[in-house]
Write a protein that holds these residues in place. Structure first.
Motif, PDB file in Angstrom:
ATOM      1  N   PHE A 248       0.869  -1.193   0.000  1.00 58.53           N
ATOM      2  CA  PHE A 248       0.000   0.000   0.000  1.00 58.53           C
ATOM      3  C   PHE A 248       0.895   1.229   0.000  1.00 58.53           C
ATOM      4  O   PHE A 248       1.715   1.405   0.897  1.00 58.53           O
ATOM      5  CB  PHE A 248      -0.915   0.013   1.228  1.00 58.53           C
TER       6      PHE A 248
ATOM      7  N   TRP B 144       4.474   1.441   1.289  1.00 58.56           N
ATOM      8  CA  TRP B 144       4.784   0.248   2.085  1.00 58.56           C
ATOM      9  C   TRP B 144       4.709  -1.020   1.239  1.00 58.56           C
ATOM     10  O   TRP B 144       3.706  -1.261   0.576  1.00 58.56           O
ATOM     11  CB  TRP B 144       3.812   0.131   3.261  1.00 58.56           C
TER      12      TRP B 144
ATOM     13  N   GLN C 178      -5.921   0.117   8.603  1.00 54.19           N
ATOM     14  CA  GLN C 178      -4.999   0.034   9.727  1.00 54.19           C
ATOM     15  C   GLN C 178      -4.975  -1.363  10.349  1.00 54.19           C
ATOM     16  O   GLN C 178      -3.952  -1.835  10.820  1.00 54.19           O
ATOM     17  CB  GLN C 178      -5.366   1.066  10.785  1.00 54.19           C
TER      18      GLN C 178
ATOM     19  N   ALA D 103      -4.619   3.411  22.530  1.00 56.87           N
ATOM     20  CA  ALA D 103      -3.920   4.345  21.633  1.00 56.87           C
ATOM     21  C   ALA D 103      -4.900   5.240  20.876  1.00 56.87           C
ATOM     22  O   ALA D 103      -4.672   6.444  20.734  1.00 56.87           O
ATOM     23  CB  ALA D 103      -3.027   3.570  20.660  1.00 56.87           C
ATOM     24  N   VAL D 104      -6.009   4.679  20.395  1.00 56.58           N
ATOM     25  CA  VAL D 104      -6.917   5.525  19.606  1.00 56.58           C
ATOM     26  C   VAL D 104      -7.634   6.543  20.492  1.00 56.58           C
ATOM     27  O   VAL D 104      -7.921   7.655  20.055  1.00 56.58           O
ATOM     28  CB  VAL D 104      -7.938   4.730  18.753  1.00 56.58           C
TER      29      VAL D 104
ATOM     30  N   TYR E  29      -4.906   9.269  21.267  1.00 53.84           N
ATOM     31  CA  TYR E  29      -4.648  10.073  20.075  1.00 53.84           C
ATOM     32  C   TYR E  29      -5.728  11.133  19.896  1.00 53.84           C
ATOM     33  O   TYR E  29      -5.437  12.321  19.697  1.00 53.84           O
ATOM     34  CB  TYR E  29      -4.614   9.149  18.856  1.00 53.84           C
TER      35      TYR E  29
ATOM     36  N   GLU F  99       7.366   5.457  10.960  1.00 51.98           N
ATOM     37  CA  GLU F  99       6.711   5.529   9.655  1.00 51.98           C
ATOM     38  C   GLU F  99       6.096   4.203   9.222  1.00 51.98           C
ATOM     39  O   GLU F  99       5.748   4.038   8.055  1.00 51.98           O
ATOM     40  CB  GLU F  99       7.687   6.078   8.618  1.00 51.98           C
TER      41      GLU F  99
ATOM     42  N   PHE G 183       2.846   1.569   9.406  1.00 55.11           N
ATOM     43  CA  PHE G 183       1.401   1.812   9.465  1.00 55.11           C
ATOM     44  C   PHE G 183       0.698   0.469   9.473  1.00 55.11           C
ATOM     45  O   PHE G 183       0.863  -0.333   8.548  1.00 55.11           O
ATOM     46  CB  PHE G 183       0.918   2.645   8.276  1.00 55.11           C
TER      47      PHE G 183
ATOM     48  N   CYS H 195       2.629  11.349  12.542  1.00 54.38           N
ATOM     49  CA  CYS H 195       1.447  11.626  13.374  1.00 54.38           C
ATOM     50  C   CYS H 195       0.154  11.067  12.805  1.00 54.38           C
ATOM     51  O   CYS H 195      -0.934  11.538  13.155  1.00 54.38           O
ATOM     52  CB  CYS H 195       1.297  13.128  13.558  1.00 54.38           C
ATOM     53  N   GLY H 196       0.240  10.103  11.888  1.00 53.94           N
ATOM     54  CA  GLY H 196      -0.969   9.437  11.436  1.00 53.94           C
ATOM     55  C   GLY H 196      -1.538   9.911  10.112  1.00 53.94           C
ATOM     56  O   GLY H 196      -2.435   9.273   9.569  1.00 53.94           O
ATOM     57  N   PHE H 197      -1.042  11.034   9.582  1.00 53.42           N
ATOM     58  CA  PHE H 197      -1.635  11.534   8.337  1.00 53.42           C
ATOM     59  C   PHE H 197      -0.910  11.002   7.099  1.00 53.42           C
ATOM     60  O   PHE H 197      -1.519  10.849   6.055  1.00 53.42           O
ATOM     61  CB  PHE H 197      -1.642  13.064   8.332  1.00 53.42           C
ATOM     62  N   HIS H 198       0.397  10.772   7.207  1.00 48.86           N
ATOM     63  CA  HIS H 198       1.120  10.190   6.063  1.00 48.86           C
ATOM     64  C   HIS H 198       1.674   8.821   6.426  1.00 48.86           C
ATOM     65  O   HIS H 198       2.035   8.042   5.550  1.00 48.86           O
ATOM     66  CB  HIS H 198       2.258  11.105   5.614  1.00 48.86           C
ATOM     67  N   ALA H 199       1.748   8.534   7.720  1.00 51.57           N
ATOM     68  CA  ALA H 199       2.310   7.281   8.246  1.00 51.57           C
ATOM     69  C   ALA H 199       2.078   7.327   9.741  1.00 51.57           C
ATOM     70  O   ALA H 199       1.759   8.372  10.303  1.00 51.57           O
ATOM     71  CB  ALA H 199       3.806   7.177   7.933  1.00 51.57           C
TER      72      ALA H 199
ATOM     73  N   ASP I 224       0.243   4.977  12.731  1.00 47.28           N
ATOM     74  CA  ASP I 224      -1.092   4.967  13.330  1.00 47.28           C
ATOM     75  C   ASP I 224      -0.928   5.122  14.842  1.00 47.28           C
ATOM     76  O   ASP I 224       0.194   5.125  15.357  1.00 47.28           O
ATOM     77  CB  ASP I 224      -1.818   3.674  12.951  1.00 47.28           C
ATOM     78  N   PRO I 225      -2.010   5.268  15.591  1.00 48.17           N
ATOM     79  CA  PRO I 225      -1.867   5.495  17.037  1.00 48.17           C
ATOM     80  C   PRO I 225      -1.019   4.440  17.745  1.00 48.17           C
ATOM     81  O   PRO I 225      -0.241   4.771  18.648  1.00 48.17           O
ATOM     82  CB  PRO I 225      -3.328   5.479  17.525  1.00 48.17           C
TER      83      PRO I 225
ATOM     84  N   LEU J  96      -2.135   9.258   3.018  1.00 46.31           N
ATOM     85  CA  LEU J  96      -1.517   8.002   3.423  1.00 46.31           C
ATOM     86  C   LEU J  96      -0.955   7.274   2.212  1.00 46.31           C
ATOM     87  O   LEU J  96       0.147   6.752   2.249  1.00 46.31           O
ATOM     88  CB  LEU J  96      -2.588   7.146   4.100  1.00 46.31           C
TER      89      LEU J  96
ATOM     90  N   GLN K 285      -2.311  17.351  14.411  1.00 47.24           N
ATOM     91  CA  GLN K 285      -1.290  16.304  14.467  1.00 47.24           C
ATOM     92  C   GLN K 285      -0.303  16.535  15.617  1.00 47.24           C
ATOM     93  O   GLN K 285       0.091  15.597  16.314  1.00 47.24           O
ATOM     94  CB  GLN K 285      -0.550  16.218  13.132  1.00 47.24           C
TER      95      GLN K 285
END
Lengths: 254, 254, 254, 254
Positions: free
Chosen positions: A13, A16, A69, C85-86, C89, D11, D13, D35-39, D41-42, D68, D90
């Motif tokens: 994806f 990745w 995710q 975590a969610v 966040y 980085e 995800f 911070c979750g927007f490009h890579a 996750d929480p 992402l 973020q």
């Protein structure tokens, strides 16, 4: 015996990478291609289709819950209408991308939690089967042997390919042993091959206890998420050929 | 004169509603259906297709950049291969969903920033045209009259439906006047109808300055994002019928 | 009696509007602000915070499962670590956005399926309580009276605000009557006000059967997703004031 | 000389891994955490923070466009208000997650296209600087030396850490040579170390042409996306130490 090897592909994806698609495509006869909901973006899908065409491997859609995710492994509860719509959307998207390369999608195999849940839940299995039939009644549904999903697909009048797993132990009722239990996953390539050959030769599922459940199956699922997994897939392929079996794509078999 | 009215539909998402699709489907001949990237989830798409079938309205795919939060109106730079893949994916997804209801997608109209950029960028226009042609060479590309997109689609050998806008003023070069300028959007239903009738009767684009650019067009884009917009669409439809024009779906025209 | 009114706000997303936040902010004392996972993008959050500041309403985070299409109402199974975590966040994101406007987040209320599941699942409730406590031990957890969530938050040493619902009927065990049952939702504003006044005056939950469960509570949840809902919220507010009760923000009460 | 090494981390995800965070955290003094927007996750963020704490590495937020699939490398046009909101969101999310582990976020470094665009666009740079200052005026902005971003942050009164790149060639105006040009990326670890030592010793940017631009800088960006990259980072670190320089975290330096 004529038999098929299938594997999940196109699970990268964006930036990745996951799995060694090129290696697996040299081994299997049919590829289950991720459709963007748990893995596989449009670019990855296009590239996976291109590689599958070059390898002469038949193509299936591998729809999943919208759960990037969680890689489609999280249990999600959808209404019947939603489930039908997300399956149709994903199968359609892959069909369109295949068509753009002059290819055809010939089977569907649900992914992850969607597949696991549909194997046990007859209503969910029926919804998936109906969705697949509505979009193209010629599609083959690739489903675990003895599952509610296989059963629902047959009831719906779809062509069904039953599958067994090369690297998983079975409980006495024909279900996969939960991964949490010791011995659930066969570690060595040789153990996988022996498991496969026993099932192919006896014509059914050989359980971890030694119990035997006669059932027909058409396809063996192998994995490609590690170098070890690819090596195991190759050992299984080579062992089947050495034992005189013939490897086929799903449309050649079902 | 035979003419088509088109509108963007299926722009709800999940729990959020947008537009009065049922009302618009009683007015237009062709619907541009959002494909999930800027609006429209699989469930919304299924419902929009169902309503379009009931209304006898022809169906187009309305692909966009993957930009749900920006409603596909943000400029995003994609590589040629990515652009081709995201268009193919979305058109395929809608085709699959249509097929599941026994319907056919007969046209494609890019949405928002993707459309705006392709109207001015010949390379991007050619990529979109190629993507559409590869998936189904019978598809009609619905594109603004005089745009690079219309031109690229013709060069690619696609059938093209040129469109003008009922509620937008034009600059002297045939482009839409930017929304930031006063008078860019025609506010009253009557002004929209007069604008449309002038263009239909003279056979070209009547600019805000009064200048005239002769050009053929097949379709008039109307909007449905407010009660006022739906009322305007109805006024335009009624006015065209009263003036003796015939309303057609895109496949009947192009 | 001092009492709080709370409502879910900031549930628009991108181009889609939901609820009349401005109207509700003139009625309630505390706002549960969506944090981007089920609704509310960063721009919507910034605007909601700005409006809440102007209205002098206290601010809570309203974290949810990552489920934009399902509006956070779908059951999703997360591991304990993922759930923690969610929640962290989302609470952190709103805290940062509040801080940028010179505001403080003073409570947390889980949304939708996350809330429903945590009301019945003690382990899940404990995980949420631990996540909230770790990020800021001064935060108030706003939870349905008698729920596992309220109980877990108390065990964790958090300040807890117990809530009851203005427009929902209760079963004899103090749970909300499922929406599928007739009478589960009180339709008229007057019925909601009477329900609220009975519970406030008797000091506990008045069930649909007439049964009474004594329990303290601090807050009444009202809704704003329709013009009717906003009107009901105003009727409840006016009725409470007329009966001599005082309306407070959560930090003033707990 | 006291100097800092920084790297992008966290980085991965979901099921996809990227980079060898554990190895890099043994080398650098400061980590830029996705911070979750490009890579990121929480769950990945929580784990990255835990590893950073164990390694005693200072923590920065690495905000990006919501992209992402494009890994935040696609040009996206946001309004000023949107840009401010997505940065704040973020940074806040990471702050909250850090706070839950008893840690503090001490710097911010925009990622990918957001960073590149802000280095050249003074208005965008000012918006980012204002967003960072509003959330916490003590935050250090880590920005390329000589960039509009560094300049805007100084104008805003923020503490600024200027950075240079270990593995990138510079044009004569102090910009990074575009990756499309030969020699833009220094391939060998030794070449990177020599480049770094020259810049540290001369006190400025040494361009590919040999030209020299005197400028102070505090930090050197290294990468960790391949085994080679990690090895290069280690060579740079060892070479700096051998030359008598001291490695510091950003808060120790700025």
């Amino acid at each position: 015996m004529d038999i098929n090897l299938n594997a999940d592909l196109g699970e990268s994806f964006g930036a990745w990478r996951m799995g060694d698609d090129a290696a697996l495509l040299g081994i299997v006869g049919s590829a289950n291609v991720a459709c963007g909901f748990h893995a596989g973006d449009p670019l990855v899908m296009a590239e996976t289709l291109r590689l599958a065409r070059e390898a002469g491997v038949s193509i299936g859609a591998h729809p999943a819950f919208a759960d990037l995710q969680g890689f489609g492994r999280r249990v999600v509860q959808l209404s019947k209408r939603e489930l039908q719509a997300v399956v149709t959307y994903q199968v359609g998207a892959l069909m369109g991308m295949a068509q753009a390369q002059g290819l055809r999608v010939t089977h569907v195999k649900p992914h992850g939690a969607m597949n696991n849940m549909a194997c046990e839940d007859a209503a969910m299995a029926a919804t998936i089967a109906a969705a697949v039939k509505a979009i193209d009644a010629q599609l083959i549904l690739l489903a675990p042997a003895l599952s509610q999903l296989a059963s629902a697909a047959r009831t719906a009048g779809l062509r069904v390919a039953d599958e067994v797993f090369a690297d998983r132990a079975y409980t006495d009722d024909g279900n996969l042993m939960p991964r949490s239990q010791p011995g659930a996953v066969l570690e060595s390539s040789q153990a996988c091959l022996e498991h496969v050959l026993r099932m192919v030769e006896r014509g059914g599922i050989v359980c971890a206890s030694g119990a035997f459940i006669p059932c027909s199956f058409h396809s063996i699922c192998v994995h490609g998420d590690s170098a070890h997994a690819v090596a195991t897939a190759a050992v299984v392929r080579d062992g089947l050929l050495a034992a005189g079996h013939r490897l086929r794509s799903l449309p050649e078999l079902v």
